[in-house]
Design a protein around this motif. Sequence first.
Motif, PDB file in Angstrom:
ATOM      1  N   THR A   1      32.009 -27.294 -20.084  1.00  0.00           N
ATOM      2  CA  THR A   1      32.893 -28.177 -19.323  1.00  0.00           C
ATOM      3  C   THR A   1      32.116 -28.942 -18.269  1.00  0.00           C
ATOM      4  O   THR A   1      32.383 -30.131 -18.017  1.00  0.00           O
ATOM      5  N   PHE A   2      31.160 -28.277 -17.652  1.00  0.00           N
ATOM      6  CA  PHE A   2      30.281 -28.937 -16.680  1.00  0.00           C
ATOM      7  C   PHE A   2      29.597 -30.143 -17.328  1.00  0.00           C
ATOM      8  O   PHE A   2      29.568 -31.249 -16.760  1.00  0.00           O
ATOM      9  N   THR A   3      29.067 -29.948 -18.518  1.00  0.00           N
ATOM     10  CA  THR A   3      28.352 -31.023 -19.228  1.00  0.00           C
ATOM     11  C   THR A   3      29.286 -32.180 -19.567  1.00  0.00           C
ATOM     12  O   THR A   3      28.943 -33.357 -19.374  1.00  0.00           O
ATOM     13  N   LEU A   4      30.466 -31.857 -20.078  1.00  0.00           N
ATOM     14  CA  LEU A   4      31.423 -32.906 -20.461  1.00  0.00           C
ATOM     15  C   LEU A   4      31.808 -33.766 -19.265  1.00  0.00           C
ATOM     16  O   LEU A   4      31.821 -35.006 -19.351  1.00  0.00           O
TER      17      LEU A   4
ATOM     18  N   HIS B   1      35.705 -24.552 -26.436  1.00  0.00           N
ATOM     19  CA  HIS B   1      36.997 -25.153 -26.103  1.00  0.00           C
ATOM     20  C   HIS B   1      36.808 -26.197 -25.003  1.00  0.00           C
ATOM     21  O   HIS B   1      37.328 -27.307 -25.097  1.00  0.00           O
ATOM     22  N   ILE B   2      36.136 -25.820 -23.954  1.00  0.00           N
ATOM     23  CA  ILE B   2      35.853 -26.608 -22.738  1.00  0.00           C
ATOM     24  C   ILE B   2      37.045 -27.480 -22.304  1.00  0.00           C
ATOM     25  O   ILE B   2      36.879 -28.587 -21.821  1.00  0.00           O
ATOM     26  N   ASN B   3      38.239 -26.920 -22.441  1.00  0.00           N
ATOM     27  CA  ASN B   3      39.470 -27.666 -22.206  1.00  0.00           C
ATOM     28  C   ASN B   3      40.627 -26.674 -22.153  1.00  0.00           C
ATOM     29  O   ASN B   3      40.924 -26.014 -23.160  1.00  0.00           O
ATOM     30  N   PRO B   4      41.295 -26.514 -21.015  1.00  0.00           N
ATOM     31  CA  PRO B   4      42.411 -25.572 -20.923  1.00  0.00           C
ATOM     32  C   PRO B   4      43.516 -25.820 -21.943  1.00  0.00           C
ATOM     33  O   PRO B   4      44.133 -24.874 -22.444  1.00  0.00           O
ATOM     34  N   ALA B   5      43.783 -27.091 -22.240  1.00  0.00           N
ATOM     35  CA  ALA B   5      44.821 -27.406 -23.216  1.00  0.00           C
ATOM     36  C   ALA B   5      44.442 -26.879 -24.595  1.00  0.00           C
ATOM     37  O   ALA B   5      45.286 -26.357 -25.335  1.00  0.00           O
ATOM     38  N   VAL B   6      43.178 -26.992 -24.949  1.00  0.00           N
ATOM     39  CA  VAL B   6      42.707 -26.485 -26.239  1.00  0.00           C
ATOM     40  C   VAL B   6      42.844 -24.971 -26.298  1.00  0.00           C
ATOM     41  O   VAL B   6      43.301 -24.413 -27.307  1.00  0.00           O
TER      42      VAL B   6
ATOM     43  N   TYR C   1      39.055 -18.161 -20.074  1.00  0.00           N
ATOM     44  CA  TYR C   1      38.402 -19.416 -20.439  1.00  0.00           C
ATOM     45  C   TYR C   1      38.777 -20.520 -19.444  1.00  0.00           C
ATOM     46  O   TYR C   1      37.931 -21.285 -18.989  1.00  0.00           O
ATOM     47  N   ILE C   2      40.070 -20.598 -19.131  1.00  0.00           N
ATOM     48  CA  ILE C   2      40.556 -21.676 -18.267  1.00  0.00           C
ATOM     49  C   ILE C   2      39.931 -21.596 -16.884  1.00  0.00           C
ATOM     50  O   ILE C   2      39.544 -22.627 -16.305  1.00  0.00           O
ATOM     51  N   ILE C   3      39.797 -20.396 -16.354  1.00  0.00           N
ATOM     52  CA  ILE C   3      39.151 -20.237 -15.049  1.00  0.00           C
ATOM     53  C   ILE C   3      37.718 -20.777 -15.094  1.00  0.00           C
ATOM     54  O   ILE C   3      37.282 -21.516 -14.199  1.00  0.00           O
ATOM     55  N   ALA C   4      36.999 -20.435 -16.149  1.00  0.00           N
ATOM     56  CA  ALA C   4      35.616 -20.906 -16.294  1.00  0.00           C
ATOM     57  C   ALA C   4      35.561 -22.416 -16.485  1.00  0.00           C
ATOM     58  O   ALA C   4      34.685 -23.098 -15.929  1.00  0.00           O
ATOM     59  N   GLN C   5      36.505 -22.960 -17.250  1.00  0.00           N
ATOM     60  CA  GLN C   5      36.524 -24.403 -17.513  1.00  0.00           C
ATOM     61  C   GLN C   5      36.791 -25.199 -16.240  1.00  0.00           C
ATOM     62  O   GLN C   5      36.111 -26.196 -15.967  1.00  0.00           O
ATOM     63  N   VAL C   6      37.775 -24.777 -15.475  1.00  0.00           N
ATOM     64  CA  VAL C   6      38.110 -25.491 -14.237  1.00  0.00           C
ATOM     65  C   VAL C   6      36.955 -25.387 -13.245  1.00  0.00           C
ATOM     66  O   VAL C   6      36.602 -26.371 -12.584  1.00  0.00           O
ATOM     67  N   ALA C   7      36.336 -24.215 -13.163  1.00  0.00           N
ATOM     68  CA  ALA C   7      35.186 -24.041 -12.272  1.00  0.00           C
ATOM     69  C   ALA C   7      34.034 -24.957 -12.691  1.00  0.00           C
ATOM     70  O   ALA C   7      33.382 -25.587 -11.849  1.00  0.00           O
ATOM     71  N   GLY C   8      33.791 -25.056 -13.987  1.00  0.00           N
ATOM     72  CA  GLY C   8      32.732 -25.932 -14.479  1.00  0.00           C
ATOM     73  C   GLY C   8      33.000 -27.391 -14.181  1.00  0.00           C
ATOM     74  O   GLY C   8      32.095 -28.145 -13.808  1.00  0.00           O
ATOM     75  N   ALA C   9      34.271 -27.800 -14.315  1.00  0.00           N
ATOM     76  CA  ALA C   9      34.638 -29.189 -14.034  1.00  0.00           C
ATOM     77  C   ALA C   9      34.480 -29.518 -12.559  1.00  0.00           C
ATOM     78  O   ALA C   9      33.993 -30.599 -12.203  1.00  0.00           O
ATOM     79  N   ILE C  10      34.870 -28.591 -11.688  1.00  0.00           N
ATOM     80  CA  ILE C  10      34.733 -28.826 -10.250  1.00  0.00           C
ATOM     81  C   ILE C  10      33.265 -28.890  -9.854  1.00  0.00           C
ATOM     82  O   ILE C  10      32.856 -29.758  -9.072  1.00  0.00           O
ATOM     83  N   ALA C  11      32.456 -27.992 -10.414  1.00  0.00           N
ATOM     84  CA  ALA C  11      31.021 -27.998 -10.114  1.00  0.00           C
ATOM     85  C   ALA C  11      30.381 -29.306 -10.568  1.00  0.00           C
ATOM     86  O   ALA C  11      29.554 -29.895  -9.864  1.00  0.00           O
ATOM     87  N   ALA C  12      30.768 -29.783 -11.747  1.00  0.00           N
ATOM     88  CA  ALA C  12      30.219 -31.036 -12.264  1.00  0.00           C
ATOM     89  C   ALA C  12      30.628 -32.218 -11.400  1.00  0.00           C
ATOM     90  O   ALA C  12      29.819 -33.118 -11.128  1.00  0.00           O
TER      91      ALA C  12
END
Length: 226
Positions: free
Chosen positions: A11-14, A56-61, A79-90
């Motif tokens: 998610t960070f990469t995306l 997945h890199i997407n909570p909806a997915v 997964y969602i916790i990790a995805q949101v954290a990755g998006a905020i870090a990015a």
Amino acid sequence: MNKQVAEFIGTFTLVLFGCGSAVIAGADIGLMGISFAFGLALIGMAYGIGPVSGCHINPAVSLGMVAAGRMTLPGAISYIIAQVAGAIAAALVLWIIASGKADYDVATNGLGQNGWGLGYLGEYAIGAAFLFEVVATFLFMVVILGVTGAGGAPAIAGLAIGLTLAVIHLVGINITGVSVNPARSIGPALFAGGAAISQLWLFIVAPIIGAVAAGLVFKTGLLDSE
């Protein structure tokens, strides 16, 4: 924790490269370049972390996978916790990099946040924005579930999913900036503030509705390949 770490990195990469293409290079690469930046980032991560977490890199997915019976709800939540954290870090990294340019101002230039209405890209109304996000996420999830299912083609799954995300962006950037991914929307919105925060609900609710609907369609067997 391997799966959660993979989801964070993916998610960070995306978000970094997708939103970064708009913030840093948008004037040079245009709508098509931004669309393919999101798609290519997803393709790379699909092959890079797909074997670990499914990318997945997407909570909806992840919630769509729950609806389809391919994942447990507790697993999706992790997964969602990790995805949101990755998006905020990015988004934080992107904001720091963009701020290195003397004339950059997040309030003026934005951070690749999603939106709708007066002053936002094509200035589409809320109804159009909501409908686009629901339908686009539904179709995106159909591709994901189909290509990764029992009758799918796993060798080209990443390519199919990434190109689908690219074409969704080609059509939808002027409508909402394209979310189809609550985490992708949450990260930039936290730093952009203002309208991005007040409109964030749509980019959480609509993609989840679309993805869960697609998952339920697969769960019923309407799109069973057998």
